[in-house]
Scaffold this motif. Structure first.
Motif, PDB file in Angstrom:
ATOM      1  N   ALA A  56      33.975  20.229  -7.121  1.00 18.46           N
ATOM      2  CA  ALA A  56      32.882  21.185  -7.332  1.00 18.46           C
ATOM      3  C   ALA A  56      31.555  20.462  -7.520  1.00 18.46           C
ATOM      4  CB  ALA A  56      33.185  22.065  -8.539  1.00 18.46           C
ATOM      5  N   LEU A  57      31.564  19.355  -8.253  1.00 19.26           N
ATOM      6  CA  LEU A  57      30.326  18.619  -8.482  1.00 19.26           C
ATOM      7  C   LEU A  57      29.829  17.941  -7.213  1.00 19.26           C
ATOM      8  CD1 LEU A  57      30.947  17.095 -12.026  1.00 19.26           C
ATOM      9  CD2 LEU A  57      29.327  18.890 -11.394  1.00 19.26           C
ATOM     10  N   VAL A  58      30.733  17.439  -6.385  1.00 18.53           N
ATOM     11  CA  VAL A  58      30.302  16.874  -5.109  1.00 18.53           C
ATOM     12  C   VAL A  58      29.676  17.960  -4.235  1.00 18.53           C
ATOM     13  CG1 VAL A  58      31.132  15.904  -2.929  1.00 18.53           C
ATOM     14  CG2 VAL A  58      31.818  14.880  -5.085  1.00 18.53           C
ATOM     15  N   ASP A  59      30.260  19.155  -4.261  1.00 21.60           N
ATOM     16  CA  ASP A  59      29.679  20.271  -3.507  1.00 21.60           C
ATOM     17  C   ASP A  59      28.242  20.547  -3.970  1.00 21.60           C
ATOM     18  OD1 ASP A  59      32.001  20.576  -2.083  1.00 21.60           O
ATOM     19  OD2 ASP A  59      32.749  22.258  -3.268  1.00 21.60           O
ATOM     20  N   GLU A  60      28.010  20.483  -5.288  1.00 20.86           N
ATOM     21  CA  GLU A  60      26.660  20.699  -5.821  1.00 20.86           C
ATOM     22  C   GLU A  60      25.730  19.552  -5.431  1.00 20.86           C
ATOM     23  OE1 GLU A  60      26.129  21.987  -9.885  1.00 20.86           O
ATOM     24  OE2 GLU A  60      28.226  22.613  -9.997  1.00 20.86           O
ATOM     25  N   LEU A  61      26.242  18.328  -5.455  1.00 18.55           N
ATOM     26  CA  LEU A  61      25.414  17.174  -5.110  1.00 18.55           C
ATOM     27  C   LEU A  61      24.915  17.238  -3.669  1.00 18.55           C
ATOM     28  CD1 LEU A  61      27.483  14.333  -6.828  1.00 18.55           C
ATOM     29  CD2 LEU A  61      25.122  14.932  -7.376  1.00 18.55           C
ATOM     30  N   VAL A  97      24.550  15.915 -11.463  1.00 27.11           N
ATOM     31  CA  VAL A  97      23.813  16.651 -10.434  1.00 27.11           C
ATOM     32  C   VAL A  97      22.308  16.583 -10.708  1.00 27.11           C
ATOM     33  CG1 VAL A  97      23.423  18.914  -9.391  1.00 27.11           C
ATOM     34  CG2 VAL A  97      25.757  18.167  -9.917  1.00 27.11           C
ATOM     35  N   ARG A  98      21.922  16.823 -11.963  1.00 26.60           N
ATOM     36  CA  ARG A  98      20.494  16.774 -12.311  1.00 26.60           C
ATOM     37  C   ARG A  98      19.933  15.372 -12.089  1.00 26.60           C
ATOM     38  NH1 ARG A  98      17.975  14.900 -16.519  1.00 26.60           N
ATOM     39  NH2 ARG A  98      19.898  14.659 -17.740  1.00 26.60           N
ATOM     40  N   ARG A  99      20.668  14.347 -12.521  1.00 27.99           N
ATOM     41  CA  ARG A  99      20.199  12.967 -12.360  1.00 27.99           C
ATOM     42  C   ARG A  99      20.012  12.624 -10.890  1.00 27.99           C
ATOM     43  NH1 ARG A  99      20.849   8.866 -16.193  1.00 27.99           N
ATOM     44  NH2 ARG A  99      20.663   9.727 -18.296  1.00 27.99           N
ATOM     45  N   PHE A 100      20.978  12.977 -10.074  1.00 29.42           N
ATOM     46  CA  PHE A 100      20.907  12.635  -8.654  1.00 29.42           C
ATOM     47  C   PHE A 100      19.777  13.392  -7.964  1.00 29.42           C
ATOM     48  CE2 PHE A 100      21.886  12.778  -4.189  1.00 29.42           C
ATOM     49  CZ  PHE A 100      22.373  11.507  -3.907  1.00 29.42           C
ATOM     50  N   HIS A 101      19.674  14.681  -8.208  1.00 23.84           N
ATOM     51  CA  HIS A 101      18.664  15.488  -7.528  1.00 23.84           C
ATOM     52  C   HIS A 101      17.247  15.161  -7.998  1.00 23.84           C
ATOM     53  CE1 HIS A 101      21.735  18.832  -6.340  1.00 23.84           C
ATOM     54  NE2 HIS A 101      21.860  17.733  -5.625  1.00 23.84           N
ATOM     55  N   SER A 102      17.112  14.624  -9.211  1.00 22.79           N
ATOM     56  CA  SER A 102      15.776  14.290  -9.707  1.00 22.79           C
ATOM     57  C   SER A 102      15.173  13.099  -8.974  1.00 22.79           C
ATOM     58  CB  SER A 102      15.828  13.995 -11.219  1.00 22.79           C
ATOM     59  OG  SER A 102      16.574  12.810 -11.473  1.00 22.79           O
ATOM     60  N   ASP A 103      16.023  12.233  -8.407  1.00 18.62           N
ATOM     61  CA  ASP A 103      15.534  11.062  -7.675  1.00 18.62           C
ATOM     62  C   ASP A 103      16.587  10.632  -6.641  1.00 18.62           C
ATOM     63  OD1 ASP A 103      14.113   8.901  -6.808  1.00 18.62           O
ATOM     64  OD2 ASP A 103      14.275   7.740  -8.670  1.00 18.62           O
ATOM     65  N   PRO A 104      16.827  11.457  -5.622  1.00 17.47           N
ATOM     66  CA  PRO A 104      17.911  11.177  -4.673  1.00 17.47           C
ATOM     67  C   PRO A 104      17.732   9.878  -3.904  1.00 17.47           C
ATOM     68  CG  PRO A 104      16.515  12.952  -3.877  1.00 17.47           C
ATOM     69  CD  PRO A 104      16.106  12.687  -5.282  1.00 17.47           C
ATOM     70  N   ASP A 105      16.489   9.436  -3.702  1.00 13.03           N
ATOM     71  CA  ASP A 105      16.261   8.204  -2.953  1.00 13.03           C
ATOM     72  C   ASP A 105      16.683   6.962  -3.734  1.00 13.03           C
ATOM     73  OD1 ASP A 105      15.230   9.608  -0.815  1.00 13.03           O
ATOM     74  OD2 ASP A 105      13.175   9.517  -1.557  1.00 13.03           O
ATOM     75  N   LYS A 106      16.920   7.126  -5.021  1.00 13.80           N
ATOM     76  CA  LYS A 106      17.302   5.993  -5.860  1.00 13.80           C
ATOM     77  C   LYS A 106      18.750   5.573  -5.645  1.00 13.80           C
ATOM     78  CE  LYS A 106      17.738   4.682 -10.753  1.00 13.80           C
ATOM     79  NZ  LYS A 106      17.500   5.094 -12.155  1.00 13.80           N
ATOM     80  N   PHE A 107      19.591   6.542  -5.263  1.00  9.34           N
ATOM     81  CA  PHE A 107      21.033   6.281  -5.229  1.00  9.34           C
ATOM     82  C   PHE A 107      21.576   6.204  -3.800  1.00  9.34           C
ATOM     83  CE2 PHE A 107      20.126   8.682  -9.133  1.00  9.34           C
ATOM     84  CZ  PHE A 107      20.535   7.746 -10.082  1.00  9.34           C
ATOM     85  N   ARG A 108      22.421   5.211  -3.557  1.00  7.64           N
ATOM     86  CA  ARG A 108      23.109   5.122  -2.280  1.00  7.64           C
ATOM     87  C   ARG A 108      24.529   5.677  -2.392  1.00  7.64           C
ATOM     88  NH1 ARG A 108      23.954  -0.699  -0.101  1.00  7.64           N
ATOM     89  NH2 ARG A 108      21.856  -1.058  -0.870  1.00  7.64           N
TER      90      ARG A 108
END
Length: 340
Positions: free
Chosen positions: A34-39, A9-20
């Motif tokens: 639960a983690l997908v809900d957070e993402l 979650v932290r990795r994705f939210h820190s740079d959401p434009d990086k990941f497809r």
């Protein structure tokens, strides 16, 4: 990119434009969800959500990439959530590969693939992709759960001993989603906050603990899955008077269904019933044995998909949550009654 589940979650939210694409796999289905809900939480308030399942991809492997690159009806941001039950990730591999190979990035895709191992060719491809992130959700040990519960409690302004945290872990079967509900319940009862911390003692846990709630909710879904319509109606009447957590019911039911699916698969491979029952909690043996005689592997898989879809409906429908849950339980009990 492969990361630990507590980091995704932290990795994705820190740079959401990086990941497809972000994919959660492994044996812990409720943790994956639960983690997908957070993402998706930051997007959920303003972006359009598109839900897909394996049936949407079977005849059209390009569908996933097409959805990611389709414009919203109103020009808004979109995101796609793909749920894959155990064994379906292999059937969805072509669609996922097609998305990764696409030159256009499109809207983000989030995949719940509970049961998928992280050693498959698909998992390795995702781990090597710079614009994808994958994490494996393992079953949580009671020690890990207690540590996480203590951390959640401190963040809410609750002071509790390790013994109390271990008790909550045991009462919630190490499920962090259910444990969070318990922490929130205790926080509200004590009117705690980081600025006004409160101590949690055994008396409060006995008063508000999940054990009775879990047993009450278990009576609901076990009656439905066992085809006991009269019993289900009686239990629904009881919980309506005192209220219950619809999300808590979904989490417990998903955990139960995943256990049932595992036992059904072993039974279909020739395992003896007495051998299967050795891994079942003594209070659940009669219910599990009865339900194994009612539900086939394919029907259990469809049930899991329906309950996951119910969770989406609870968050997006304008109807009261209790009505949606009651309708689904009544649908299940009728199906089970016909198969008895």
């Amino acid at each position: 990119m492969k990361v630990k589940d507590q980091e995704i979650v932290r990795r994705f939210h820190s740079d959401p434009d990086k990941f497809r694409l972000a994919l959660l796999c492994g044996p812990n289905a409720t943790r994956c969800q639960a983690l997908v809900d957070e993402l998706v939480a930051p997007m959920a308030k303003t972006a359009e959500r598109v839900d897909l399942s394996i049936s949407d991809l079977n005849d059209n492997p390009a569908r996933l990439n097409d959805e990611a690159n389709s414009a919203s009806l109103f020009g808004d941001k979109r995101y796609i959530v793909l749920r894959l039950n155990s064994g379906e990730a292999i059937r969805a591999a072509a669609a996922i590969e097609n998305l990764l190979d696409s030159e256009s990035k499109g809207d983000p895709v989030f995949i719940v693939a509970a049961g998928m191992a992280d050693k498959t060719a698909l998992a390795k491809r995702l781990a090597a992709a710079p614009d994808a992130v994958i994490a494996t959700c393992y079953e949580t040990t009671i020690g890990e759960a207690a540590a996480a519960i203590s951390g959640m409690a401190r963040a809410e302004g609750l002071s509790m001993s390790r013994d109390i945290a271990l008790s909550i872990a045991g009462l919630t079967s190490n499920d962090m989603v259910l444990a969070k509900i318990e922490i929130e319940k205790i926080t509200l009862y004590l009117d705690a906050s980081p600025d006004q911390p409160q101590k949690v003692d055994a008396g409060i846990l006995a008063l508000l603990g999940a054990e009775n709630d879990e047993e009450d909710l278990g009576l609901l879904y076990n009656a439905a899955l066992s085809g006991e319509a009269a019993k289900l109606s009686a239990e629904l009447a009881t919980v309506k008077m005192i209220g219950f957590s619809e999300i808590g019911l979904i989490r417990l039911m998903l955990s139960h269904l995943n256990k049932l699916a595992d036992l059904r698969a072993k039974a279909d491979k020739g395992a003896r019933m007495d051998t299967l029952m050795r891994s079942v909690f003594f209070k659940d043996k009669d219910n599990i044995a009865r339900q194994l005689g009612i539900w086939s592997a394919s029907n259990i898989a469809r049930l899991i998909e329906r309950i996951l879809s119910l969770e989406v409906a609870l968050k997006s429908s304008g109807q009261p949550n209790g009505v949606l849950v009651e309708q689904e339980l009544l649908t299940i009990v009728r199906k089970a009654a016909r198969s008895r």
